[in-house]
Write a protein that holds these residues in place. Sequence first.
Motif, PDB file in Angstrom:
ATOM      1  N   ALA A  40       0.909  -1.228   0.109  1.00 54.72           N
ATOM      2  CA  ALA A  40      -0.182  -0.017  -0.158  1.00 54.72           C
ATOM      3  C   ALA A  40       1.189   1.285   0.003  1.00 54.72           C
ATOM      4  O   ALA A  40       1.028   2.187  -0.423  1.00 54.72           O
ATOM      5  N   ASP A  41       1.773   1.056   0.211  1.00 54.51           N
ATOM      6  CA  ASP A  41       2.951   2.085   0.929  1.00 54.51           C
ATOM      7  C   ASP A  41       3.684   2.484  -0.649  1.00 54.51           C
ATOM      8  O   ASP A  41       5.027   3.089  -0.345  1.00 54.51           O
ATOM      9  N   TYR A  42       3.303   1.691  -1.647  1.00 48.73           N
ATOM     10  CA  TYR A  42       4.430   2.521  -2.757  1.00 48.73           C
ATOM     11  C   TYR A  42       3.360   3.231  -4.524  1.00 48.73           C
ATOM     12  O   TYR A  42       2.423   3.502  -3.699  1.00 48.73           O
ATOM     13  N   GLU A  43       3.982   3.862  -4.198  1.00 47.86           N
ATOM     14  CA  GLU A  43       3.758   4.627  -5.822  1.00 47.86           C
ATOM     15  C   GLU A  43       4.287   4.642  -6.582  1.00 47.86           C
ATOM     16  O   GLU A  43       5.454   4.384  -6.908  1.00 47.86           O
ATOM     17  N   TRP A  44       3.818   4.614  -8.236  1.00 44.72           N
ATOM     18  CA  TRP A  44       4.490   4.264  -9.251  1.00 44.72           C
ATOM     19  C   TRP A  44       5.017   5.759 -10.115  1.00 44.72           C
ATOM     20  O   TRP A  44       4.501   6.160  -9.838  1.00 44.72           O
ATOM     21  N   GLN A  45       6.450   6.039  -9.995  1.00 47.65           N
ATOM     22  CA  GLN A  45       6.860   7.070  -9.998  1.00 47.65           C
ATOM     23  C   GLN A  45       8.095   6.529 -11.057  1.00 47.65           C
ATOM     24  O   GLN A  45       8.894   5.943 -10.716  1.00 47.65           O
ATOM     25  N   ASN A  46       8.147   7.568 -12.274  1.00 46.04           N
ATOM     26  CA  ASN A  46       9.082   7.377 -13.567  1.00 46.04           C
ATOM     27  C   ASN A  46       9.623   5.725 -13.647  1.00 46.04           C
ATOM     28  O   ASN A  46      10.750   5.211 -13.548  1.00 46.04           O
ATOM     29  N   GLY A  47       8.808   5.109 -14.018  1.00 48.10           N
ATOM     30  CA  GLY A  47       9.093   3.000 -14.323  1.00 48.10           C
ATOM     31  C   GLY A  47       8.950   3.048 -13.012  1.00 48.10           C
ATOM     32  O   GLY A  47       9.981   1.448 -13.411  1.00 48.10           O
ATOM     33  N   GLU A  48       8.906   3.086 -12.313  1.00 48.91           N
ATOM     34  CA  GLU A  48       9.352   1.766 -11.002  1.00 48.91           C
ATOM     35  C   GLU A  48       8.539   2.239  -9.620  1.00 48.91           C
ATOM     36  O   GLU A  48       7.684   3.217  -9.464  1.00 48.91           O
TER      37      GLU A  48
END
Length: 138
Positions: A40-48
């Motif tokens: 839950a504590d992850y965001e998709w940013q710059n391809g990762e």
Amino acid sequence: MEHGFFHPERGYWQTTGEPSAEILATYPTGTVEVPLKPGADYEWQNGEWLHTPPSPEDLRESFPALNPAQIRLGLLSVGITGAMVESALEDDAEALTEWRYRPSYLRTHPLVIALSSPAHFDLPAEQVDALWLWAAEL
């Protein structure tokens, strides 16, 4: 096998199987297949996927509710008596009613925020957090 997808405006979603070509055609333009979200504590940013820990405000939302005895004992542990709270709230009938009769308190309740503010007892948020978690165990 599950598949993850991301769209900049719609966010992340996951399928429980291989989506058919017909289903994929309904996905909005700009949707990309991505690895499954690790938590839950992850965001998709710059391809990762980047870990983004919750903010202190978000964490406070998940703190347990305290009953009146817990909150009063917690305050007493830092030298704040019930009489001091009553005195601080004497000109605010609504807040005084909340103090006297509310069956439980959330960390983010306006009364808790007000009592910890410089206008009343000037308790730093980090101190209130630690005190809250301590009182929850009483």
